[in-house]
Design a protein around this motif. Structure first.
Motif, PDB file in Angstrom:
ATOM      1  N   PRO A   1       0.810  -1.221   0.000  1.00  0.00           N
ATOM      2  CA  PRO A   1       0.000   0.000   0.000  1.00  0.00           C
ATOM      3  C   PRO A   1       0.842   1.270   0.000  1.00  0.00           C
ATOM      4  N   THR A   2       0.289   2.311  -0.586  1.00  0.00           N
ATOM      5  CA  THR A   2       0.931   3.626  -0.599  1.00  0.00           C
ATOM      6  C   THR A   2      -0.003   4.645   0.017  1.00  0.00           C
ATOM      7  N   THR A   3       0.488   5.857   0.200  1.00  0.00           N
ATOM      8  CA  THR A   3      -0.330   6.904   0.806  1.00  0.00           C
ATOM      9  C   THR A   3      -1.428   7.402  -0.139  1.00  0.00           C
ATOM     10  N   ARG A   4      -1.439   6.922  -1.367  1.00  0.00           N
ATOM     11  CA  ARG A   4      -2.536   7.259  -2.271  1.00  0.00           C
ATOM     12  C   ARG A   4      -3.808   6.489  -1.936  1.00  0.00           C
ATOM     13  N   GLU A   5      -3.666   5.443  -1.136  1.00  0.00           N
ATOM     14  CA  GLU A   5      -4.826   4.663  -0.704  1.00  0.00           C
ATOM     15  C   GLU A   5      -5.386   5.250   0.584  1.00  0.00           C
ATOM     16  N   GLU A   6      -6.699   5.373   0.643  1.00  0.00           N
ATOM     17  CA  GLU A   6      -7.352   6.023   1.783  1.00  0.00           C
ATOM     18  C   GLU A   6      -6.976   5.368   3.111  1.00  0.00           C
ATOM     19  N   GLU A   7      -6.919   4.045   3.127  1.00  0.00           N
ATOM     20  CA  GLU A   7      -6.636   3.332   4.376  1.00  0.00           C
ATOM     21  C   GLU A   7      -5.193   3.493   4.841  1.00  0.00           C
ATOM     22  N   TRP A   8      -4.330   4.003   3.975  1.00  0.00           N
ATOM     23  CA  TRP A   8      -2.918   4.139   4.315  1.00  0.00           C
ATOM     24  C   TRP A   8      -2.411   5.567   4.101  1.00  0.00           C
ATOM     25  N   ARG A   9      -3.273   6.530   3.991  1.00  0.00           N
ATOM     26  CA  ARG A   9      -2.828   7.867   3.580  1.00  0.00           C
ATOM     27  C   ARG A   9      -1.968   8.578   4.622  1.00  0.00           C
ATOM     28  N   PHE A  10      -2.015   8.156   5.875  1.00  0.00           N
ATOM     29  CA  PHE A  10      -1.176   8.767   6.904  1.00  0.00           C
ATOM     30  C   PHE A  10       0.052   7.919   7.243  1.00  0.00           C
ATOM     31  N   THR A  11       0.152   6.743   6.638  1.00  0.00           N
ATOM     32  CA  THR A  11       1.240   5.829   6.987  1.00  0.00           C
ATOM     33  C   THR A  11       2.049   5.513   5.736  1.00  0.00           C
ATOM     34  N   ASP A  12       3.203   6.108   5.659  1.00  0.00           N
ATOM     35  CA  ASP A  12       4.069   5.992   4.492  1.00  0.00           C
ATOM     36  C   ASP A  12       5.047   4.829   4.692  1.00  0.00           C
ATOM     37  N   LEU A  13       4.952   3.817   3.838  1.00  0.00           N
ATOM     38  CA  LEU A  13       5.804   2.644   3.941  1.00  0.00           C
ATOM     39  C   LEU A  13       7.052   2.737   3.061  1.00  0.00           C
ATOM     40  N   SER A  14       7.351   3.913   2.554  1.00  0.00           N
ATOM     41  CA  SER A  14       8.520   4.041   1.675  1.00  0.00           C
ATOM     42  C   SER A  14       9.816   3.710   2.412  1.00  0.00           C
ATOM     43  N   SER A  15       9.893   3.996   3.709  1.00  0.00           N
ATOM     44  CA  SER A  15      11.108   3.649   4.467  1.00  0.00           C
ATOM     45  C   SER A  15      11.263   2.139   4.589  1.00  0.00           C
ATOM     46  N   LEU A  16      10.148   1.404   4.626  1.00  0.00           N
ATOM     47  CA  LEU A  16      10.200  -0.046   4.660  1.00  0.00           C
ATOM     48  C   LEU A  16      10.789  -0.603   3.364  1.00  0.00           C
ATOM     49  N   ARG A  17      10.404   0.004   2.260  1.00  0.00           N
ATOM     50  CA  ARG A  17      10.843  -0.482   0.947  1.00  0.00           C
ATOM     51  C   ARG A  17      12.343  -0.294   0.712  1.00  0.00           C
ATOM     52  N   LYS A  18      12.981   0.515   1.517  1.00  0.00           N
ATOM     53  CA  LYS A  18      14.419   0.753   1.352  1.00  0.00           C
ATOM     54  C   LYS A  18      15.277  -0.338   1.991  1.00  0.00           C
ATOM     55  N   VAL A  19      14.639  -1.255   2.721  1.00  0.00           N
ATOM     56  CA  VAL A  19      15.371  -2.268   3.482  1.00  0.00           C
ATOM     57  C   VAL A  19      15.153  -3.639   2.857  1.00  0.00           C
ATOM     58  N   GLU A  20      16.215  -4.381   2.671  1.00  0.00           N
ATOM     59  CA  GLU A  20      16.119  -5.755   2.193  1.00  0.00           C
ATOM     60  C   GLU A  20      16.183  -6.699   3.390  1.00  0.00           C
ATOM     61  N   PHE A  21      15.106  -7.434   3.607  1.00  0.00           N
ATOM     62  CA  PHE A  21      15.006  -8.329   4.754  1.00  0.00           C
ATOM     63  C   PHE A  21      15.245  -9.776   4.334  1.00  0.00           C
ATOM     64  N   ASN A  22      15.726 -10.544   5.300  1.00  0.00           N
ATOM     65  CA  ASN A  22      15.960 -11.970   5.088  1.00  0.00           C
ATOM     66  C   ASN A  22      15.297 -12.765   6.211  1.00  0.00           C
ATOM     67  N   ILE A  23      14.972 -14.011   5.924  1.00  0.00           N
ATOM     68  CA  ILE A  23      14.442 -14.908   6.936  1.00  0.00           C
ATOM     69  C   ILE A  23      15.584 -15.405   7.820  1.00  0.00           C
ATOM     70  N   GLU A  24      15.379 -15.368   9.125  1.00  0.00           N
ATOM     71  CA  GLU A  24      16.363 -15.875  10.086  1.00  0.00           C
ATOM     72  C   GLU A  24      15.722 -17.015  10.871  1.00  0.00           C
ATOM     73  N   THR A  25      16.390 -18.148  10.950  1.00  0.00           N
ATOM     74  CA  THR A  25      15.880 -19.235  11.768  1.00  0.00           C
ATOM     75  C   THR A  25      16.061 -18.892  13.234  1.00  0.00           C
ATOM     76  N   GLY A  26      15.491 -19.686  14.102  1.00  0.00           N
ATOM     77  CA  GLY A  26      15.506 -19.383  15.527  1.00  0.00           C
ATOM     78  C   GLY A  26      16.907 -19.309  16.106  1.00  0.00           C
ATOM     79  N   ASN A  27      17.257 -18.155  16.621  1.00  0.00           N
ATOM     80  CA  ASN A  27      18.524 -17.964  17.332  1.00  0.00           C
ATOM     81  C   ASN A  27      18.164 -17.655  18.767  1.00  0.00           C
TER      82      ASN A  27
END
Length: 454
Positions: free
Chosen positions: A61-87
């Protein structure tokens, strides 16, 4: 949210439009590839594949969508995440005395049996991870898992696509469980994504108290953990005349992203109470969705968000009262300091069939600095004509005369501010039915120094 009277399964890829196919999100596809790398078998793999088909043709979702207009996920998109097994090294979390032997712990989404304890449970209740269930019990889980309304929401579907294990709480018919059940989900490995999944089934006439906690691996007060993502989904099925008391506590690390869904289905004469406490994460979003599937349900939602610094916390709730004689009572409070930003959007749907409904909703906000921000939208959508419904929102600051009064009684200004903030928060915290958790949260609020400084 698409409000319907009965649950619907996740759509398959054949239902996806050409437009959404052309708009495929490469970042989301990367996340999907990470969470689907581990394979399962049988019905679970089929469920995951169906969800994955949906995610492949969805977008974040982006801020162009009514349900997300106050919550910008662009900072999330800048991060590459990986799955980590239980440590399981260097872990810290609060053990509640009331649930010392009724606790499941998951680390990065992986069940940790050495940290869990389920020896103090009566007959008639199952508390286990999915792999620990019998074949018959797993067949029962199959009838409920990922069947709640809203399963096609992109983050919910992403979670389903990556399911490898589930925290399961199943209370049999007419069983009353006095001992609270504590579900602990620990994350915190830098640049990792974890996807906790929880399923609660309370059969007809049963009663259970549940504490669901999200925290980082070095304890809730630690700011040492780096950037990570928790994408959590909890489904709660409340049977006829059953009662569920549910406390959800989010205390993620200071740089974390937390996205959570809580989906509840309430059958006839059932009672559901949720205490949702949000304290951590750089960016958090909680979608709380209630679906009434029978008459005379009682729904109580108490929420408390406390944020400071540059935190953003977004709570979206939706209550669908589809049958007569339903009651809902919602109070959501936000304490916002520094440059933090709180969002509350609460919807209550009362269609024509839901006559004699009694619904109330109130959002109260306390801003502690001139740069703190809140966006609030309590919302009633009513087509029934014989109902009693009310909603409202308030935004205020600490009153100078109240602070002056306390100073005149020998209390310094900082302590006076702290007393007023604690009193504002205590209205919600004191309703939590687990005494040790109440004490932990009250102490946490009292020790948040950032809330008492301009």
């Amino acid at each position: 949210m698409n409000i319907q009277v009965s649950p619907s399964p996740i759509p398959n890829s054949n239902a996806v439009s050409l437009t959404s196919m052309l708009d495929r999100d490469d970042y989301l596809t990367g996340l999907l590839n990470q969470v689907t790398a581990t394979k399962t078998e049988g019905w679970l793999q089929e469920l995951r594949q169906s969800a994955a088909n949906w995610v492949r043709h969805s977008i974040i979702p982006t801020t162009r969508e009514e349900e997300w207009r106050f919550t910008d996920l662009s900072s999330l998109r800048k991060v590459e995440f990986n799955i980590e097994t239980g440590n399981f090294a260097s872990l810290e979390f609060d053990i509640l005395p009331e649930a010392a032997n009724s606790r499941l712990v998951f680390v990065n989404g992986v069940f940790a049996p050495e940290l869990s304890a389920v020896s103090d449970l009566p007959s008639g209740i199952v508390v286990s991870n999915l792999a620990g269930l019998s074949v018959v019990e797993q067949e029962g889980v199959q009838q409920y898992l990922a069947q709640a309304e809203g399963a096609q929401e992109v983050f919910t579907a992403l979670n389903t696509a990556g399911i490898t294990d589930v925290a399961v709480v199943w209370v049999k018919k007419n069983v009353v469980v006095e001992t609270p059940i504590h579900l602990v989900f620990i994350s915190g490995e830098t640049l990792t994504i974890s996807q906790p999944r929880c399923l609660v089934v309370a059969e007809s006439g049963s009663q259970v108290t549940l504490v669901e906690e999200y925290t980082n691996r070095r304890g809730a007060e630690s700011a040492e953990d780096g950037v990570y993502l928790t994408n959590a989904v909890t489904e709660v099925w409340v049977g006829d005349n059953a009662q569920v008391s549910h406390t959800r506590v989010e205390r993620e690390g200071a740089e974390a992203f937390h996205i959570g869904k809580t989906a509840i289905a309430q059958a006839r004469d059932s009672r559901y109470t949720c205490h949702a406490i949000t304290l951590g994460a750089k960016l958090s979003r909680h979608n709380l969705e209630i679906l009434q599937t029978g008459e005379q349900t009682q729904t109580t939602l108490n929420g408390l968000t406390i944020i400071s610094g540059k935190q953003l916390s977004d709570t979206h709730s939706a209550i669908a009262l589809n049958y007569p004689h339903g009651t809902s009572d919602q109070l959501h409070k936000c304490i916002v300091g520094d440059r933090a930003h709180a969002v509350f959007n609460g919807k209550v749907f009362v269609p024509k069939l839901a006559q004699l409904t009694n619904a109330s909703q109130l959002n109260r906000n306390l801003l502690l600095s001139s740069k703190a921000r809140v966006d609030t939208k309590p919302q009633l959508e009513i087509t029934a004509d014989n109902v009693k419904c009310a909603h409202g929102a308030t935004v205020s600051q600490l009153e100078d005369d109240e602070i002056f009064y306390l100073q005149s009684r020998g209390i310094d200004e900082n302590d006076a501010r702290k007393l007023l903030i604690n009193a504002f928060a205590a209205e919600v915290i004191n309703k939590i039915p687990v005494p040790s958790l109440r004490e932990i949260l009250l102490n946490t609020v009292n020790n948040l120094k950032s809330l008492t400084n301009e």
